[in-house]
Design a protein around this motif. Structure first.
Motif, mmCIF file in Angstrom:
data_model
loop_
_atom_site.group_PDB
_atom_site.id
_atom_site.type_symbol
_atom_site.label_atom_id
_atom_site.label_comp_id
_atom_site.label_asym_id
_atom_site.label_seq_id
_atom_site.Cartn_x
_atom_site.Cartn_y
_atom_site.Cartn_z
ATOM 1 N N GLN A 288 82.469 30.093 -13.936
ATOM 2 C CA GLN A 288 81.093 30.233 -14.416
ATOM 3 C C GLN A 288 80.108 29.773 -13.341
ATOM 4 O OE1 GLN A 288 79.582 31.348 -17.232
ATOM 5 N NE2 GLN A 288 77.596 30.683 -16.479
ATOM 6 N N LEU A 289 80.539 28.899 -12.476
ATOM 7 C CA LEU A 289 79.681 28.291 -11.465
ATOM 8 C C LEU A 289 79.278 29.273 -10.365
ATOM 9 C CD1 LEU A 289 81.820 25.078 -11.366
ATOM 10 C CD2 LEU A 289 79.606 25.345 -12.515
ATOM 11 N N GLN A 290 79.838 30.476 -10.384
ATOM 12 C CA GLN A 290 79.500 31.508 -9.397
ATOM 13 C C GLN A 290 78.330 32.384 -9.849
ATOM 14 O OE1 GLN A 290 83.247 33.544 -8.784
ATOM 15 N NE2 GLN A 290 83.793 32.182 -7.121
ATOM 16 N N GLU A 291 77.806 32.131 -11.041
ATOM 17 C CA GLU A 291 76.704 32.948 -11.559
ATOM 18 C C GLU A 291 75.544 32.948 -10.564
ATOM 19 O OE1 GLU A 291 73.615 32.975 -15.317
ATOM 20 O OE2 GLU A 291 75.586 32.053 -15.603
ATOM 21 N N THR A 292 74.919 34.109 -10.405
ATOM 22 C CA THR A 292 73.793 34.221 -9.480
ATOM 23 C C THR A 292 72.509 34.584 -10.213
ATOM 24 O OG1 THR A 292 74.325 36.531 -9.023
ATOM 25 C CG2 THR A 292 75.246 34.882 -7.517
ATOM 26 N N LEU A 293 71.421 34.263 -9.559
ATOM 27 C CA LEU A 293 70.088 34.613 -10.051
ATOM 28 C C LEU A 293 69.676 35.944 -9.438
ATOM 29 C CD1 LEU A 293 68.430 31.114 -9.555
ATOM 30 C CD2 LEU A 293 69.074 32.161 -11.729
ATOM 31 N N PRO A 294 68.662 36.603 -9.992
ATOM 32 C CA PRO A 294 68.162 37.821 -9.341
ATOM 33 C C PRO A 294 67.818 37.496 -7.884
ATOM 34 C CG PRO A 294 67.158 37.567 -11.506
ATOM 35 C CD PRO A 294 67.937 36.306 -11.227
ATOM 36 N N GLY A 295 68.229 38.345 -6.997
ATOM 37 C CA GLY A 295 68.026 38.088 -5.579
ATOM 38 C C GLY A 295 69.279 37.532 -4.918
ATOM 39 N N GLY A 296 70.299 37.199 -5.726
ATOM 40 C CA GLY A 296 71.582 36.780 -5.170
ATOM 41 C C GLY A 296 71.798 35.297 -4.952
ATOM 42 N N ARG A 297 70.785 34.488 -5.193
ATOM 43 C CA ARG A 297 70.952 33.038 -5.007
ATOM 44 C C ARG A 297 71.802 32.475 -6.144
ATOM 45 N NH1 ARG A 297 66.455 28.260 -4.743
ATOM 46 N NH2 ARG A 297 67.773 26.796 -3.639
ATOM 47 N N GLY A 298 72.661 31.531 -5.822
ATOM 48 C CA GLY A 298 73.497 30.910 -6.837
ATOM 49 C C GLY A 298 72.662 30.167 -7.869
ATOM 50 N N ARG A 299 73.027 30.323 -9.120
ATOM 51 C CA ARG A 299 72.275 29.654 -10.188
ATOM 52 C C ARG A 299 72.533 28.151 -10.190
ATOM 53 N NH1 ARG A 299 72.313 30.835 -16.756
ATOM 54 N NH2 ARG A 299 71.125 28.945 -17.278
ATOM 55 N N TYR A 300 73.778 27.755 -9.930
ATOM 56 C CA TYR A 300 74.144 26.344 -10.070
ATOM 57 C C TYR A 300 74.440 25.698 -8.724
ATOM 58 C CZ TYR A 300 74.749 27.860 -14.857
ATOM 59 O OH TYR A 300 74.533 28.383 -16.098
ATOM 60 N N GLN A 301 73.726 24.625 -8.448
ATOM 61 C CA GLN A 301 74.051 23.779 -7.309
ATOM 62 C C GLN A 301 74.962 22.680 -7.847
ATOM 63 O OE1 GLN A 301 70.747 21.718 -5.539
ATOM 64 N NE2 GLN A 301 72.084 20.442 -4.280
ATOM 65 N N ILE A 302 76.157 22.572 -7.310
ATOM 66 C CA ILE A 302 77.094 21.556 -7.792
ATOM 67 C C ILE A 302 76.727 20.210 -7.168
ATOM 68 C CG2 ILE A 302 79.501 20.800 -7.822
ATOM 69 C CD1 ILE A 302 80.288 23.748 -7.980
ATOM 70 N N LEU A 303 76.374 19.268 -8.027
ATOM 71 C CA LEU A 303 76.012 17.924 -7.581
ATOM 72 C C LEU A 303 77.249 17.051 -7.400
ATOM 73 C CD1 LEU A 303 72.951 17.378 -9.941
ATOM 74 C CD2 LEU A 303 72.955 18.199 -7.566
ATOM 75 N N ASP A 304 78.126 17.063 -8.398
ATOM 76 C CA ASP A 304 79.385 16.342 -8.273
ATOM 77 C C ASP A 304 80.398 16.922 -9.246
ATOM 78 O OD1 ASP A 304 79.048 14.895 -10.819
ATOM 79 O OD2 ASP A 304 77.692 13.565 -9.733
ATOM 80 N N VAL A 305 81.655 16.600 -8.965
ATOM 81 C CA VAL A 305 82.767 17.073 -9.783
ATOM 82 C C VAL A 305 83.574 15.857 -10.196
ATOM 83 C CG1 VAL A 305 84.839 18.522 -9.854
ATOM 84 C CG2 VAL A 305 82.857 19.245 -8.492
ATOM 85 N N THR A 306 83.928 15.789 -11.466
ATOM 86 C CA THR A 306 84.798 14.722 -11.952
ATOM 87 C C THR A 306 86.180 15.308 -12.179
ATOM 88 O OG1 THR A 306 82.960 13.533 -12.948
ATOM 89 C CG2 THR A 306 85.169 13.009 -13.763
ATOM 90 N N PHE A 307 87.153 14.682 -11.539
ATOM 91 C CA PHE A 307 88.551 15.087 -11.641
ATOM 92 C C PHE A 307 89.278 14.079 -12.511
ATOM 93 C CE2 PHE A 307 86.950 16.714 -7.662
ATOM 94 C CZ PHE A 307 87.498 17.984 -7.567
ATOM 95 N N LEU A 308 90.299 14.513 -13.194
ATOM 96 C CA LEU A 308 91.156 13.630 -13.956
ATOM 97 C C LEU A 308 92.569 13.814 -13.426
ATOM 98 C CD1 LEU A 308 91.356 11.554 -16.205
ATOM 99 C CD2 LEU A 308 91.747 13.427 -17.808
ATOM 100 N N PHE A 309 93.060 12.766 -12.769
ATOM 101 C CA PHE A 309 94.374 12.823 -12.133
ATOM 102 C C PHE A 309 95.401 12.030 -12.915
ATOM 103 C CE2 PHE A 309 91.460 13.174 -8.427
ATOM 104 C CZ PHE A 309 91.922 14.368 -7.902
ATOM 105 N N LYS A 310 96.623 12.535 -12.942
ATOM 106 C CA LYS A 310 97.767 11.733 -13.358
ATOM 107 C C LYS A 310 98.081 10.826 -12.176
ATOM 108 C CE LYS A 310 99.793 15.430 -16.096
ATOM 109 N NZ LYS A 310 100.930 16.340 -16.239
ATOM 110 N N GLN A 311 98.959 9.890 -12.382
ATOM 111 C CA GLN A 311 99.378 9.040 -11.273
ATOM 112 C C GLN A 311 100.843 9.299 -10.975
ATOM 113 O OE1 GLN A 311 97.677 4.961 -11.219
ATOM 114 N NE2 GLN A 311 97.183 5.487 -13.330
ATOM 115 N N GLY A 312 101.208 9.258 -9.718
ATOM 116 C CA GLY A 312 102.589 9.457 -9.325
ATOM 117 C C GLY A 312 102.687 9.935 -7.901
#
Length: 181
Positions: free
Chosen positions: A115-139
């Motif tokens: 969904q984060l690839q959505e673009t606005l008219p003119g081709g600019r990306g709609r969403y600027q990703i500020l940060d991503v939260t990951f959930l990791f297992k341990q091992g």
């Protein structure tokens, strides 16, 4: 909760929450929640994850770009995608001039897309990703290796689990990059 400090081994701007594994926690050990700025170099995150024994990104070693770029495109390598560990993505929505956070299910990840690839008219990306939260297992072991090419590269049969450090080294060597900087 841990934030970056010169001695912590955590990269600047990354926040690590491993409180679900505290000794006094009433639940069994949960995952490690790691929030990473979008502009962070992807492979630095992978290196941190492997070194911290957080499996889930090791097959994506050496993928170029930033965390935002790799997550937005849901880049795949050897059967592994970042969407397998993403919990949420905090963005700036350029169409509404407001922050918007997507839970994993709202990201609509697919092979090479989100969904984060959505673009606005003119081709600019709609969403600027500020940060991503990951959930990791341990091992320190991968999930069972399913990719036949990767299994051959690692010298194992499909279905075997191998140390994530060995996988990172093999994948980087296969990509023609050094395993250490």
């Amino acid at each position: 909760m841990q934030t970056a400090s010169p001695s912590s081994g955590v990269l600047a701007g990354i926040v690590v929450d491993d409180s679900a594994c505290d000794v006094d926690d009433l639940s069994p050990c949960g995952g490690v929640r790691v929030t990473v700025p979008g502009e962070q170099r992807w492979d630095e995150l992978v290196e941190l994850a492997v070194g911290s024994e957080w499996p889930g990104l090791e097959l994506l070693s050496g993928v170029p770009g930033t965390v935002a770029e790799v997550v937005r495109a849901n880049v795949a390598a050897h059967g592994q995608e970042p969407s397998g560990t993403v919990a949420s993505v905090r963005t700036w929505d350029r169409s509404t001039d407001a922050q918007r956070t997507f839970a994993w299910g709202d990201c609509r990840f697919g092979p090479g897309t989100s969904q984060l690839q959505e673009t606005l008219p003119g081709g600019r990306g709609r969403y600027q990703i500020l940060d991503v939260t990951f959930l990791f297992k341990q091992g320190d072991l991968t999930a069972p290796v399913r990719d036949a090419q990767l299994a051959a590269l690692l010298g194992v049969r499909p279905g075997h689990r191998v140390p994530i450090t060995a996988v990172r080294s093999a994948v980087l060597a296969d990509r023609g990059q050094e395993a250490t900087r």
